[in-house]
Design an enzyme around this catalytic site. Structure first.
Site, PDB file in Angstrom:
ATOM      1  N   TYR A 109      47.277  -5.210  12.242  1.00  0.00           N
ATOM      2  CA  TYR A 109      47.924  -6.080  11.254  1.00  0.00           C
ATOM      3  C   TYR A 109      47.666  -7.528  11.656  1.00  0.00           C
ATOM      4  CZ  TYR A 109      51.410  -8.579   8.552  1.00  0.00           C
ATOM      5  OH  TYR A 109      52.016  -9.456   7.697  1.00  0.00           O
ATOM      6  N   GLU A 197      47.280 -12.250   4.349  1.00  0.00           N
ATOM      7  CA  GLU A 197      47.648 -11.040   5.090  1.00  0.00           C
ATOM      8  C   GLU A 197      46.514 -10.013   5.024  1.00  0.00           C
ATOM      9  OE1 GLU A 197      50.498  -8.061   3.501  1.00  0.00           O
ATOM     10  OE2 GLU A 197      51.727  -8.594   5.246  1.00  0.00           O
TER      11      GLU A 197
END
Ligand code: GDP
Ligand code: MN
Length: 389
Positions: A109, A197
């Site tokens: 992530y 993101e």
């Protein structure tokens, strides 16, 4: 403003962030063609909506052949996809992204966002990628690292080493990561993003770091500087009322209650919603017509509220400072005359030309209730919405 994954991946490419090869398709035939162009036997069909968690909801599918890619596209297109990030109605799938399948070794992530507390851009990174990062943050916060970047010094190699260590990368991948971080940082500043993101950022079986997913949010206040970004807007993914309001430069947010509120100024809007709640009611929306409003804007704002089927009463709370109360009254009357008014309206005006405004409303014969202060106005609106006044 949000954009689609396929648009974000194009921006990633422009900023040297590696993404899998792919193409966007609006129908099954295009999807099948795109899959064939990718040559490899497997590809991924991804529903393009402004929300994540598509994988678990059936919006990301691995196709074994171009025919199957076409079939998956046909199944997704024209439907509404409901994920745990959308509401119960979901979002319309008007396009799909077809991309070469990746052999995944690890999923990470990685995001960059503004941390208001430290007044820095911070990278948020975790080796626990590919899953719901909110759940990781809640259950195993130690698996998340936050790396702030000083605005004057900018991105430095040690930032990359901190993130690379959290991922457990080897030397070769560390170099790739640095390029990706530089790309993200430059993109964020160049396009006035509010968040970038990548979940997941993957290491492939053959050792390449690739952005498998891509999400970018932009600062609306800077969109005027970026016509290329503004052109990426997809109104079909936005709340229809909020999008319509934007056209008239109105600040409108849909809420869950049944009292439509028309107010000027965000502070007054908050105070009005508080007062409605205090009186036992619930606002249906937050509508700020702004400081320098005019008759047409008031009219559009009022029509917007009246067109909401869940609204049982309208509360207008305007302080006439720059804008004059008679102008507001004229806008309300113009809207009410155009629309068939079937629900009670309570108007509280205060400020410049308040007497003229009130007189116009009371002489209109349209049955609009006026109130002298917010306390009284909110109480009346709540009672009228419940049908007890
Ligand atoms: P999201 O669910 O909306 O966040 O969509 P993602 O693009 O993140 O995809 C969800 C998941 O699908 C990823 O975390 C991967 O596990 C899986 N996935 C997506 N693309 C591929 C691929 O090319 N190969 C494999 N093996 N899995 C993939
Ligand atoms: Mn994802």
């Amino acid at each position: 403003m949000n954009i689609h994954e396929y648009q974000a991946k194009q921006l990633f490419t422009d900023f040297s962030i590696p993404v899998p090869r792919g193409a966007v398709a609006a129908n099954a035939a295009e999807a099948q063609d795109a899959a064939r162009q990718l040559a490899g036997s497997t590809c991924v069909v991804k529903a393009q909506i402004h929300a994540g968690a598509r994988g678990k909801a059936g919006g990301v599918k691995l196709a074994r052949s171009p025919e199957q890619a076409g079939q998956f596209a046909a199944d997704m297109l024209g439907t509404r996809l409901v994920t745990h990030q959308t509401d119960a109605a979901g979002l319309p799938v008007n396009s799909v992204w077809i991309e070469e399948a990746s052999a995944i070794k690890s999923e990470f992530y990685l995001s960059l966002l503004l941390d208001r507390e430290s007044e820095r851009l911070i990278f948020v990174a975790s080796a626990a990628g590919g899953m719901d990062i909110e759940a990781v943050a809640a259950q195993t916060p130690e698996k998340i690292v936050k790396v702030p970047v000083h605005p004057a010094a900018g991105l430095q190699p040690y930032h990359g080493r901190q993130i690379g260590a959290a991922f457990g990368l080897g030397k070769e991948q560390q170099g790739q990561l640095q390029t990706i971080l530089e790309g993200i940082y430059r993109l964020f500043l160049a396009k006035d993003c509010s968040q970038i993101e990548i979940n997941p950022l993957i290491e492939t079986a053959d050792g390449r770091l690739v952005a498998l997913d891509a999400k970018i949010n932009f600062d609306d206040n800077a969109l005027a500087l970026h016509p290329d970004i503004a052109a990426m807007r997809d109104a079909s993914q936005e709340d229809a009322k909020e999008a319509e309001a934007k056209q008239f430069d109105l600040n409108y947010v849909t809420l869950g209650g049944n009292i439509g509120c028309m107010v000027n100024g965000a502070g007054l809007a908050m105070a009005t919603m508080d007062m409605v709640k205090l009186k036992g009611g619930a606002p249906a929306n937050f509508l700020d017509v702004g400081g320098g409003t005019n008759k047409d804007k008031v009219k559009e704002a009022f029509k917007l509220i009246l067109s909401d089927g869940t609204v049982k009463a309208v509360l207008v709370n305007i302080f006439g400072g720059i804008v004059k109360c008679d102008v507001i009254a004229a806008g309300i009357l113009a809207a009410v005359e155009e629309m068939h008014l079937t629900i009670p309206v309570v108007v509280r005006l205060e400020g410049t030309n308040v007497e003229q405004g009130k007189t116009m409303l009371s002489q209109s014969g349209l049955g609009l209730a006026t109130a002298d202060d917010l306390n009284q106005a909110a109480e009346l609106a709540v009672k009228l919405a419940e049908g007890v006044a």
